[in-house]
Design an enzyme around this catalytic site. Structure first.
Site, PDB file in Angstrom:
ATOM      1  N   HIS A 172       2.397  12.093   0.358  1.00 44.49           N
ATOM      2  CA  HIS A 172       2.498  11.712  -1.058  1.00 44.49           C
ATOM      3  C   HIS A 172       1.086  11.540  -1.590  1.00 44.49           C
ATOM      4  O   HIS A 172       0.296  10.759  -1.064  1.00 44.49           O
ATOM      5  CB  HIS A 172       3.284  10.411  -1.239  1.00 44.49           C
ATOM      6  N   CYS A 173       0.764  12.271  -2.653  1.00 50.55           N
ATOM      7  CA  CYS A 173      -0.579  12.242  -3.222  1.00 50.55           C
ATOM      8  C   CYS A 173      -0.552  11.490  -4.549  1.00 50.55           C
ATOM      9  O   CYS A 173       0.078  11.953  -5.512  1.00 50.55           O
ATOM     10  CB  CYS A 173      -1.101  13.661  -3.429  1.00 50.55           C
ATOM     11  N   PRO A 174      -1.227  10.347  -4.651  1.00 45.38           N
ATOM     12  CA  PRO A 174      -1.235   9.619  -5.922  1.00 45.38           C
ATOM     13  C   PRO A 174      -1.970  10.365  -7.029  1.00 45.38           C
ATOM     14  O   PRO A 174      -1.687  10.154  -8.212  1.00 45.38           O
ATOM     15  CB  PRO A 174      -1.946   8.306  -5.566  1.00 45.38           C
TER      16      PRO A 174
END
Length: 299
Positions: free
Chosen positions: A156-158
């Site tokens: 998961h990439c913010p």
């Protein structure tokens, strides 16, 4: 016999009753392919806004501080068009990575009717995610931010406010590539601009005052160097994961490979679409992932 942590995390059974399907609501209707995907996460939204602001800042400094005051019109036109094009492609890739369903498994499909419709054969098993009450495919993992199970979830990439998964990995790779290119381009132009300004009067190399020009260029240099290193590493990591057909989570957990091994070129074609064309570099071209069954949950 004590169960391993892997067995405690996943509920694996061939019998529908052991999956407790009565605790799950009927699965929602399958969303249309045109429905926009967006994660309502404050941290991710803030990171996404910061990303766009930094790109616009770089565009402002490149155009109004370095290129417009330049005496060489051809130099300004070529570099301005190149930088603006790469910046546009970077933002378009970011938007597609953020607003594309990464491969979410439908919530609440762990119902008795759905499990029975799979027509399990002896020896076949299904995996249940107790967090989103779904029967998930092999290689899918649950994301605590998206609150969904994501097929072939890498991480998961913010910065894109989304998971990187089966359906949006291409756009994430393009985003890291174009950001790395504009960062490198900006650093090269900053170096040339400093050389030009040192050899001539600072008042002639920018429409801003010399102190303001230096501050703007130093901040752009710091931004470009930071993002060049970060996105280059991410780009290399993603390409390596694609070629080896092993996601970041699978590498971290050292999961046993149970899927068919393909060549590196075939793995690239699966992510970017096939056959090879200029569309691989376009964030507007959606790759063809084939016609795999949407409910392929049996392993």
């Amino acid at each position: 016999m004590k169960k391993s942590p892997a067995h405690r995390c996943r509920d694996i059974e061939r019998q529908a009753g052991y999956l407790q399907p009565e605790h799950c609501a009927p699965p929602p209707t399958r969303p249309s392919s045109d429905a926009m995907w967006f994660i309502r996460d404050c941290c991710g939204i803030a990171c996404g806004v910061i990303t766009w602001c930094l790109v616009f800042y770089a565009e402002f400094v490149v155009l109004f501080v370095m290129l417009l005051p330049a005496k060489n019109l051809l130099y300004s036109l070529i570099n301005g068009a190149l930088f603006s094009t790469l910046a546009f492609l970077a933002l378009a890739s970011h938007a597609r990575a953020m607003c594309t369903d990464p491969g979410a498994v439908p919530k609440g499909n762990a119902t008795k009717e759905f499990i029975e419709s799979l027509q399990l054969k002896p020896g076949q098993v299904v995996y249940k995610c107790p967090k989103c009450c779904s029967i998930k495919p092999d290689r899918a993992h649950h994301c605590s931010v998206c609150k969904r199970c994501i097929k072939k979830m890498d991480h998961h990439c913010p910065w894109v406010n989304n998971c990187v998964g089966e359906k949006n990995q291409k756009f994430f790779v393009l985003f890291t590539m174009y950001i790395a290119l504009i960062s490198l381009h900006a650093l090269v132009m900053v170096a040339f601009h400093f050389i030009f300004c040192f050899e001539s009067d600072w008042t002639k190399c920018s429409t801003f005052s010399p102190p303001a020009t230096v501050i703007l260029l130093i901040f752009l240099c710091f931004e470009g160097l930071l993002f060049l290193i970060f996105t280059s590493v991410m780009f290399g990591t993603q390409v390596h994961s694609i070629c080896t057909d092993e996601t970041g989570i699978e590498q971290l957990k050292k999961e046993e490979r149970r899927w068919v091994k393909r060549t590196k070129w075939m793995n690239m074609r699966v992510v970017f679409g096939h056959p090879f064309s200029i569309a691989w570099l376009s964030p507007f071209a959606t790759p063809d992932h084939g016609k795999a069954d949407y409910y392929q949950y049996v392993v």
